[in-house]
Write a protein that holds these residues in place. Structure first.
Motif, PDB file in Angstrom:
ATOM      1  N   PRO A  27       5.200   0.713  -2.667  1.00  0.00           N
ATOM      2  CA  PRO A  27       5.171   0.814  -1.300  1.00  0.00           C
ATOM      3  C   PRO A  27       6.670   0.981  -0.660  1.00  0.00           C
ATOM      4  O   PRO A  27       6.901   1.758   0.288  1.00  0.00           O
ATOM      5  CB  PRO A  27       4.758  -0.414  -0.787  1.00  0.00           C
ATOM      6  CG  PRO A  27       3.822  -0.755  -1.897  1.00  0.00           C
ATOM      7  CD  PRO A  27       4.474  -0.326  -3.074  1.00  0.00           C
TER       8      PRO A  27
ATOM      9  N   ALA B 212       7.357   4.739  -1.138  1.00  0.00           N
ATOM     10  CA  ALA B 212       6.619   5.603  -0.252  1.00  0.00           C
ATOM     11  C   ALA B 212       7.376   5.570   0.950  1.00  0.00           C
ATOM     12  O   ALA B 212       7.455   6.306   1.839  1.00  0.00           O
ATOM     13  CB  ALA B 212       5.144   5.486  -0.335  1.00  0.00           C
ATOM     14  N   LYS B 213       7.676   4.367   1.535  1.00  0.00           N
ATOM     15  CA  LYS B 213       8.393   4.380   2.671  1.00  0.00           C
ATOM     16  C   LYS B 213       9.675   4.997   2.876  1.00  0.00           C
ATOM     17  O   LYS B 213       9.956   5.655   3.724  1.00  0.00           O
ATOM     18  CB  LYS B 213       8.513   2.790   2.898  1.00  0.00           C
ATOM     19  CG  LYS B 213       9.237   2.400   4.363  1.00  0.00           C
ATOM     20  CD  LYS B 213       8.519   2.639   5.459  1.00  0.00           C
ATOM     21  CE  LYS B 213       9.249   1.954   6.738  1.00  0.00           C
ATOM     22  NZ  LYS B 213       8.434   2.580   7.799  1.00  0.00           N
TER      23      LYS B 213
ATOM     24  N   ASP C  16       6.355   6.129   5.137  1.00  0.00           N
ATOM     25  CA  ASP C  16       4.979   5.651   5.376  1.00  0.00           C
ATOM     26  C   ASP C  16       4.560   4.855   3.777  1.00  0.00           C
ATOM     27  O   ASP C  16       4.174   5.602   2.753  1.00  0.00           O
ATOM     28  CB  ASP C  16       3.972   6.612   5.400  1.00  0.00           C
ATOM     29  CG  ASP C  16       2.605   6.218   5.649  1.00  0.00           C
ATOM     30  OD1 ASP C  16       2.302   4.738   5.734  1.00  0.00           O
ATOM     31  OD2 ASP C  16       1.678   6.953   6.021  1.00  0.00           O
ATOM     32  N   SER C  17       4.591   3.484   3.807  1.00  0.00           N
ATOM     33  CA  SER C  17       4.474   2.634   2.769  1.00  0.00           C
ATOM     34  C   SER C  17       2.930   3.008   2.289  1.00  0.00           C
ATOM     35  O   SER C  17       2.765   2.719   0.932  1.00  0.00           O
ATOM     36  CB  SER C  17       4.838   1.286   2.903  1.00  0.00           C
ATOM     37  OG  SER C  17       4.065   0.900   3.854  1.00  0.00           O
ATOM     38  N   SER C  18       1.896   3.248   2.986  1.00  0.00           N
ATOM     39  CA  SER C  18       0.582   3.451   2.646  1.00  0.00           C
ATOM     40  C   SER C  18       0.514   4.378   1.602  1.00  0.00           C
ATOM     41  O   SER C  18      -0.548   4.724   1.129  1.00  0.00           O
ATOM     42  CB  SER C  18      -0.393   3.440   3.931  1.00  0.00           C
ATOM     43  OG  SER C  18      -0.019   4.887   4.748  1.00  0.00           O
ATOM     44  N   LEU C  19       1.351   5.425   1.577  1.00  0.00           N
ATOM     45  CA  LEU C  19       1.211   6.716   0.789  1.00  0.00           C
ATOM     46  C   LEU C  19       1.503   6.149  -0.902  1.00  0.00           C
ATOM     47  O   LEU C  19       1.542   6.952  -1.728  1.00  0.00           O
ATOM     48  CB  LEU C  19       2.154   7.737   1.192  1.00  0.00           C
ATOM     49  CG  LEU C  19       1.753   8.352   2.314  1.00  0.00           C
ATOM     50  CD1 LEU C  19       2.825   9.605   2.691  1.00  0.00           C
ATOM     51  CD2 LEU C  19       0.524   9.165   2.334  1.00  0.00           C
ATOM     52  N   SER C  20       1.740   4.985  -0.925  1.00  0.00           N
ATOM     53  CA  SER C  20       2.096   4.441  -2.366  1.00  0.00           C
ATOM     54  C   SER C  20       1.123   4.968  -3.478  1.00  0.00           C
ATOM     55  O   SER C  20       1.268   5.199  -4.502  1.00  0.00           O
ATOM     56  CB  SER C  20       2.291   2.780  -2.675  1.00  0.00           C
ATOM     57  OG  SER C  20       1.430   2.077  -2.160  1.00  0.00           O
ATOM     58  N   ASP C  21      -0.283   4.837  -3.086  1.00  0.00           N
ATOM     59  CA  ASP C  21      -1.481   5.036  -4.053  1.00  0.00           C
ATOM     60  C   ASP C  21      -1.285   6.479  -4.374  1.00  0.00           C
ATOM     61  O   ASP C  21      -1.738   6.778  -5.446  1.00  0.00           O
ATOM     62  CB  ASP C  21      -2.697   4.555  -3.410  1.00  0.00           C
ATOM     63  CG  ASP C  21      -2.838   3.040  -3.349  1.00  0.00           C
ATOM     64  OD1 ASP C  21      -2.206   2.305  -4.354  1.00  0.00           O
ATOM     65  OD2 ASP C  21      -3.851   2.346  -2.597  1.00  0.00           O
TER      66      ASP C  21
ATOM     67  N   LYS D 226      -0.943  -0.278  -9.911  1.00  0.00           N
ATOM     68  CA  LYS D 226      -0.132  -0.409  -8.725  1.00  0.00           C
ATOM     69  C   LYS D 226       1.436  -0.780  -9.286  1.00  0.00           C
ATOM     70  O   LYS D 226       2.284  -0.961  -8.524  1.00  0.00           O
ATOM     71  CB  LYS D 226      -0.630  -1.407  -7.955  1.00  0.00           C
ATOM     72  CG  LYS D 226      -1.986  -0.892  -7.207  1.00  0.00           C
ATOM     73  CD  LYS D 226      -2.242  -1.829  -5.935  1.00  0.00           C
ATOM     74  CE  LYS D 226      -3.564  -1.458  -5.456  1.00  0.00           C
ATOM     75  NZ  LYS D 226      -3.499  -0.056  -4.751  1.00  0.00           N
TER      76      LYS D 226
ATOM     77  N   ARG E 249     -11.738   9.406   0.218  1.00  0.00           N
ATOM     78  CA  ARG E 249     -10.653   8.589  -0.432  1.00  0.00           C
ATOM     79  C   ARG E 249      -9.321   9.438   0.076  1.00  0.00           C
ATOM     80  O   ARG E 249      -8.279   8.914   0.489  1.00  0.00           O
ATOM     81  CB  ARG E 249     -10.672   8.642  -1.990  1.00  0.00           C
ATOM     82  CG  ARG E 249      -9.212   7.729  -2.444  1.00  0.00           C
ATOM     83  CD  ARG E 249      -9.239   8.076  -4.064  1.00  0.00           C
ATOM     84  NE  ARG E 249     -10.711   7.592  -4.433  1.00  0.00           N
ATOM     85  CZ  ARG E 249     -11.247   7.923  -5.752  1.00  0.00           C
ATOM     86  NH1 ARG E 249     -10.309   8.714  -6.494  1.00  0.00           N
ATOM     87  NH2 ARG E 249     -12.127   7.448  -6.385  1.00  0.00           N
TER      88      ARG E 249
END
Length: 194
Positions: free
Chosen positions: A32, A35-36, A41-46, A57, A138
């Protein structure tokens, strides 16, 4: 000598489409946080982990991760969706996908200066229990985008997909964080900035 320097700069600029940067994970870093850092945007980590073929993860110090970036193109006079798809994605038939992902209809003419995000293509193998609709949910948050996946992956019959079918999932989420993009653009010679 100047011509040689300019040629080296132009060779260093990524080709049309996605560009990757390699990041060596440092102690204490998380997906995360990366990605941030790179996308804002930390939600792009996946998605970042999936792009790197990781199912979990966890990331570990010393691990090398590819950080993909979507190219951002500014439309010019005379540009068409099919020409841009051929130039940036390797095939004109991807024009509807390129237009749709950017919020346009293929029959809409491009405005000069319009910002077009060229997707990063994620390779995915269909797993048991997955369908184009579940993948669209997804990756896009919208199961109705299954048609986008079907068209882009050149699938004739979505109802006859077998486990193990290779798919290509175009993603426009990997846009460089604005402050990073502006700083990098300021460092590039004018001739190298598209």
């Amino acid at each position: 000598m100047r011509a040689l320097a300019l040629a080296l700069v132009l060779l260093a600029v990524p080709a049309a489409g996605a560009a990757d940067k390699t990041h060596v994970v440092a102690a204490g870093e998380s997906a995360p946080a990366l990605a941030k850092k790179y996308y804002g945007d930390s939600s792009l980590s996946d998605l970042l982990l999936r792009y790197n073929g990781k199912t979990g993860k966890m990331i570990h110090p010393g691990e090398r991760l590819s950080i993909p970036y979507c190219a951002v193109y500014r439309a010019r006079s005379g540009d068409t969706w099919s020409e841009l798809a051929k130039k940036h994605l390797g095939r004109g038939t991807a024009a509807p996908t390129l237009a749709s992902l950017n919020g346009y209809a293929t029959d809409q003419p491009l405005r000069v200066g319009a910002r077009i995000v060229v997707p990063v293509v994620l390779k995915h193998t269909l797993a048991r229990g997955e369908s184009l609709s579940t993948l669209a949910q997804r990756f896009y948050g919208d199961p109705t985008k299954a048609a986008t996946l079907q068209a882009f992956s050149r699938i004739e019959d979505a109802k006859r997909l077998a486990v193990g079918t290779p798919l290509e999932i175009p993603l426009i989420a990997f846009v460089r964080a604005e402050k990073t993009q502006a700083a990098d653009d300021a460092k590039k010679p004018i001739a190298a900035v598209a």
